[in-house]
Design a protein around this motif. Structure first.
Motif, PDB file in Angstrom:
ATOM      1  N   GLN A  30       1.144  -1.125   0.168  1.00 35.97           N
ATOM      2  CA  GLN A  30       0.158   0.257  -0.358  1.00 35.97           C
ATOM      3  C   GLN A  30       0.906   1.408   0.503  1.00 35.97           C
ATOM      4  OE1 GLN A  30      -3.369   0.170   3.237  1.00 35.97           O
ATOM      5  NE2 GLN A  30      -3.994  -1.693   2.673  1.00 35.97           N
ATOM      6  N   LEU A  31       0.470   2.292  -0.670  1.00 36.77           N
ATOM      7  CA  LEU A  31       0.827   3.698  -0.477  1.00 36.77           C
ATOM      8  C   LEU A  31      -0.253   4.732   0.676  1.00 36.77           C
ATOM      9  CD1 LEU A  31       2.685   5.690  -1.283  1.00 36.77           C
ATOM     10  CD2 LEU A  31       1.793   6.322  -3.336  1.00 36.77           C
ATOM     11  N   ILE A  32       0.611   5.086   1.975  1.00 33.64           N
ATOM     12  CA  ILE A  32       0.272   6.046   2.198  1.00 33.64           C
ATOM     13  C   ILE A  32       0.741   7.591   2.580  1.00 33.64           C
ATOM     14  CG2 ILE A  32      -0.287   6.514   4.646  1.00 33.64           C
ATOM     15  CD1 ILE A  32      -2.010   3.756   3.610  1.00 33.64           C
ATOM     16  N   ILE A  33       0.208   8.834   2.614  1.00 35.68           N
ATOM     17  CA  ILE A  33       0.768   9.614   2.906  1.00 35.68           C
ATOM     18  C   ILE A  33       0.015  10.473   4.333  1.00 35.68           C
ATOM     19  CG2 ILE A  33       0.042  12.265   2.163  1.00 35.68           C
ATOM     20  CD1 ILE A  33      -1.114  11.460  -0.548  1.00 35.68           C
ATOM     21  N   ASP A  34       1.220  10.397   4.738  1.00 36.50           N
ATOM     22  CA  ASP A  34       1.249  10.759   6.210  1.00 36.50           C
ATOM     23  C   ASP A  34       1.782  12.601   5.726  1.00 36.50           C
ATOM     24  OD1 ASP A  34       1.658  11.844   8.348  1.00 36.50           O
ATOM     25  OD2 ASP A  34       3.528  10.664   8.849  1.00 36.50           O
ATOM     26  N   GLY A  35       0.278  13.745   5.916  1.00 39.05           N
ATOM     27  CA  GLY A  35       0.798  15.171   5.556  1.00 39.05           C
ATOM     28  C   GLY A  35       1.062  15.726   6.627  1.00 39.05           C
ATOM     29  N   THR A  36       1.532  15.522   7.629  1.00 33.52           N
ATOM     30  CA  THR A  36       2.028  15.677   8.953  1.00 33.52           C
ATOM     31  C   THR A  36       3.215  14.923   9.691  1.00 33.52           C
ATOM     32  OG1 THR A  36       0.234  15.236  10.571  1.00 33.52           O
ATOM     33  CG2 THR A  36       0.304  16.869   9.186  1.00 33.52           C
ATOM     34  N   PHE A  37       4.473  14.837   9.410  1.00 38.63           N
ATOM     35  CA  PHE A  37       5.215  14.166   9.358  1.00 38.63           C
ATOM     36  C   PHE A  37       5.604  14.337  10.609  1.00 38.63           C
ATOM     37  CE2 PHE A  37      10.327  13.452   9.337  1.00 38.63           C
ATOM     38  CZ  PHE A  37       9.510  11.837   9.256  1.00 38.63           C
ATOM     39  N   GLY A  38       6.441  15.609  11.133  1.00 40.64           N
ATOM     40  CA  GLY A  38       6.490  16.081  12.112  1.00 40.64           C
ATOM     41  C   GLY A  38       7.396  15.363  12.390  1.00 40.64           C
ATOM     42  N   ALA A  39       7.497  14.458  14.183  1.00 42.08           N
ATOM     43  CA  ALA A  39       8.648  13.633  14.248  1.00 42.08           C
ATOM     44  C   ALA A  39       8.807  11.652  13.828  1.00 42.08           C
ATOM     45  CB  ALA A  39       8.509  13.348  16.151  1.00 42.08           C
ATOM     46  N   GLY A  40       7.892  12.309  12.886  1.00 41.26           N
ATOM     47  CA  GLY A  40       7.460  10.813  12.559  1.00 41.26           C
ATOM     48  C   GLY A  40       6.749   9.221  12.652  1.00 41.26           C
ATOM     49  N   ALA A  51       4.092  -1.406   4.501  1.00 36.34           N
ATOM     50  CA  ALA A  51       3.754  -0.226   3.726  1.00 36.34           C
ATOM     51  C   ALA A  51       4.923   0.816   3.344  1.00 36.34           C
ATOM     52  CB  ALA A  51       2.747   0.525   4.093  1.00 36.34           C
ATOM     53  N   SER A  52       4.873   1.555   1.898  1.00 34.13           N
ATOM     54  CA  SER A  52       5.561   2.581   2.114  1.00 34.13           C
ATOM     55  C   SER A  52       4.724   3.666   2.063  1.00 34.13           C
ATOM     56  CB  SER A  52       5.861   2.796   0.289  1.00 34.13           C
ATOM     57  OG  SER A  52       5.988   1.517  -0.123  1.00 34.13           O
ATOM     58  N   VAL A  53       5.403   5.071   2.411  1.00 32.75           N
ATOM     59  CA  VAL A  53       4.927   5.940   2.983  1.00 32.75           C
ATOM     60  C   VAL A  53       5.147   7.810   1.847  1.00 32.75           C
ATOM     61  CG1 VAL A  53       4.932   7.635   5.155  1.00 32.75           C
ATOM     62  CG2 VAL A  53       4.769   5.434   5.169  1.00 32.75           C
ATOM     63  N   THR A  54       4.846   8.793   1.525  1.00 31.83           N
ATOM     64  CA  THR A  54       4.811   9.594   1.299  1.00 31.83           C
ATOM     65  C   THR A  54       4.301  10.638   2.201  1.00 31.83           C
ATOM     66  OG1 THR A  54       4.922   9.703  -0.919  1.00 31.83           O
ATOM     67  CG2 THR A  54       4.683  11.654  -0.718  1.00 31.83           C
ATOM     68  N   ALA A  55       5.836  10.853   2.950  1.00 35.19           N
ATOM     69  CA  ALA A  55       6.124  12.293   4.239  1.00 35.19           C
ATOM     70  C   ALA A  55       5.677  13.800   3.641  1.00 35.19           C
ATOM     71  CB  ALA A  55       6.072  11.961   5.329  1.00 35.19           C
ATOM     72  N   ILE A  56       4.821  14.381   4.184  1.00 40.19           N
ATOM     73  CA  ILE A  56       4.999  15.865   4.259  1.00 40.19           C
ATOM     74  C   ILE A  56       5.028  16.439   4.834  1.00 40.19           C
ATOM     75  CG2 ILE A  56       3.243  17.454   2.932  1.00 40.19           C
ATOM     76  CD1 ILE A  56       2.171  15.650   1.204  1.00 40.19           C
ATOM     77  N   ASP A  57       5.714  18.189   4.759  1.00 39.89           N
ATOM     78  CA  ASP A  57       5.879  18.793   6.088  1.00 39.89           C
ATOM     79  C   ASP A  57       6.426  19.823   5.747  1.00 39.89           C
ATOM     80  OD1 ASP A  57       6.107  20.279   8.669  1.00 39.89           O
ATOM     81  OD2 ASP A  57       5.740  18.505   9.381  1.00 39.89           O
ATOM     82  N   ARG A  58       5.635  21.268   6.434  1.00 38.03           N
ATOM     83  CA  ARG A  58       5.766  22.173   5.989  1.00 38.03           C
ATOM     84  C   ARG A  58       7.023  22.218   6.627  1.00 38.03           C
ATOM     85  NH1 ARG A  58       0.145  25.780   7.903  1.00 38.03           N
ATOM     86  NH2 ARG A  58       1.700  27.067   6.506  1.00 38.03           N
ATOM     87  N   PRO A  96      -3.001   7.036  -3.565  1.00 39.84           N
ATOM     88  CA  PRO A  96      -2.765   6.225  -2.088  1.00 39.84           C
ATOM     89  C   PRO A  96      -4.086   5.829  -1.573  1.00 39.84           C
ATOM     90  CG  PRO A  96      -3.072   8.505  -1.825  1.00 39.84           C
ATOM     91  CD  PRO A  96      -3.398   8.508  -3.636  1.00 39.84           C
ATOM     92  N   ASP A  97      -3.266   4.814  -1.029  1.00 39.24           N
ATOM     93  CA  ASP A  97      -4.637   3.875  -0.517  1.00 39.24           C
ATOM     94  C   ASP A  97      -5.444   4.662   0.909  1.00 39.24           C
ATOM     95  OD1 ASP A  97      -4.636   0.966  -1.890  1.00 39.24           O
ATOM     96  OD2 ASP A  97      -1.926   1.835  -1.484  1.00 39.24           O
ATOM     97  N   GLY A  98      -4.638   5.564   1.906  1.00 40.00           N
ATOM     98  CA  GLY A  98      -4.570   6.072   2.724  1.00 40.00           C
ATOM     99  C   GLY A  98      -3.903   7.154   2.727  1.00 40.00           C
ATOM    100  N   ILE A  99      -4.854   8.194   4.495  1.00 35.23           N
ATOM    101  CA  ILE A  99      -3.986   9.685   4.304  1.00 35.23           C
ATOM    102  C   ILE A  99      -4.126   9.874   5.038  1.00 35.23           C
ATOM    103  CG2 ILE A  99      -4.182  12.016   3.803  1.00 35.23           C
ATOM    104  CD1 ILE A  99      -4.961  11.462   1.156  1.00 35.23           C
TER     105      ILE A  99
END
Length: 335
Positions: A30-40, A51-58, A96-99
């Motif tokens: 699965q592919l998951i987006i973590d929209g608020t990576f923070g400390a992970g 699962a695989s992750v695309t992690a985003i943080d501003r 993505p399979d999940g966000i």
């Protein structure tokens, strides 16, 4: 959301972690987006499921701190600096399979005095999550008094909003605000401190400034619509909020996206709105007593989740969120 300091033992504890994973149901392939990576915190647990992750943080510092984790999971973790409102535009291997979205300021940011989020430790009046754009000092020293009062009233639910805004206008004319403690002390001197109320009298103003500086409510609305566009059918959206304003937005979004009926046979034919999301469970999930004792940040947390249907995204209607027309810094800043 919290503005005052967070205990050190809660610094790296992700909120409602087990509940998030249960709602997200990540797994191998699965592919998951973590929209608020923070400390992970969420990302690590998701990676553990295969699962695989695309992690985003501003926050560029959060992305830099996560590079070691990205290297350790080469091929399954990609870190992206940016806002989660653009999550449907980041480089992906597919839909993505999940966000998952953990809304609010990072505990690490609060603890760093130089970021200016908290007055528990004196620092510059900054509050910018992305370290770019107008700072809280710019807002306090340049916005019109009426605009400041509106921000404090709506985003902070501060009952002394008008008085505080007028005090700021008078003080900044001779001595602008540049430090967190300076603003907090000025507010305390104005409204006083009730020993029966545990929170500092500046807490709600600091909360309002942080939300405004980072356009947090607007970002949340845009992120929900981006998730609707990005998720594959059967994909799951999980959102953790920390404030009533945030939770209200998520609740209204999911209710609206659940669709509506086609009306009565006695009335003219109306177009049926096919649902784009199906809620998971009966509604909101809150942390238990054990978690709130271990992690005080979790006290106000609420989790809502839903599953993407096969129907196309519904038309965006921002009126459903009930947000006021708050000022824009560049349009209302005084000369």
């Amino acid at each position: 959301m919290t503005v005052s300091g967070v205990q050190d033992d809660a610094r790296h504890i992700p909120v409602l972690l087990d509940e998030v994973i249960a709602a997200l149901k990540p797994g191998p392939g699965q592919l998951i987006i973590d929209g608020t990576f923070g400390a992970g915190g969420y990302t690590r647990r998701i990676l553990d499921t295969g699962a695989s992750v695309t992690a985003i943080d501003r926050d560029p510092s959060a992305i830099e701190a996560g590079r070691a984790l990205e290297k350790a999971h080469a091929g399954r973790l990609m870190l992206v600096q940016g806002t989660f409102s653009t999550l449907d535009q980041v480089a992906l291997l597919g839909a993505p399979d999940g966000i998952v979205l953990d809304i609010g300021v990072s505990s690490m940011q609060i603890d760093e005095a130089e970021r200016g989020f908290s007055f528990q430790k004196d620092g510059p009046l900054d509050m910018r999550m992305s370290s770019s754009g107008p700072s809280a000092a710019d807002v306090v020293n340049r916005l019109k008094t009426g605009d400041l009062a509106r921000i404090f009233n709506f985003l902070g639910e501060e009952r002394h909003a008008g008085r505080i805004a007028r005090m700021i206008e008078k003080r900044r004319a001779t001595e602008p605000f540049h430090r967190t403690r300076d603003l907090a002390n000025a507010i305390e001197a104005l409204v006083g401190r009730n020993p029966k109320i545990p929170i500092h009298p500046a807490t709600r103003v600091f909360q309002a400034l942080r939300i405004f500086v980072n356009d947090e409510l607007g970002e949340l609305v845009r992120a929900l619509h981006a998730a609707e566009r990005a998720l594959k059918p059967g994909g799951r959206l999980v959102v953790v909020t920390f404030h009533s304003l945030e939770d209200r937005i998520v609740k209204r979004f999911f209710n609206d996206r659940a669709g509506s009926s086609g009306g009565s046979r006695h009335l003219p034919q109306v177009q049926v709105r096919l649902p784009s999301f199906t809620p998971i469970g009966k509604g909101v999930v809150a942390p238990g007593d054990t978690e709130t004792v271990r992690n005080p940040r979790a006290r106000s947390a609420k989790l809502r989740a839903a599953i993407r249907t096969e129907n196309p995204p519904l038309a965006e209607d921002h009126a459903i969120y009930g947000l006021p027309n708050l000022p824009h810094f560049h349009e209302t800043a005084r000369s």
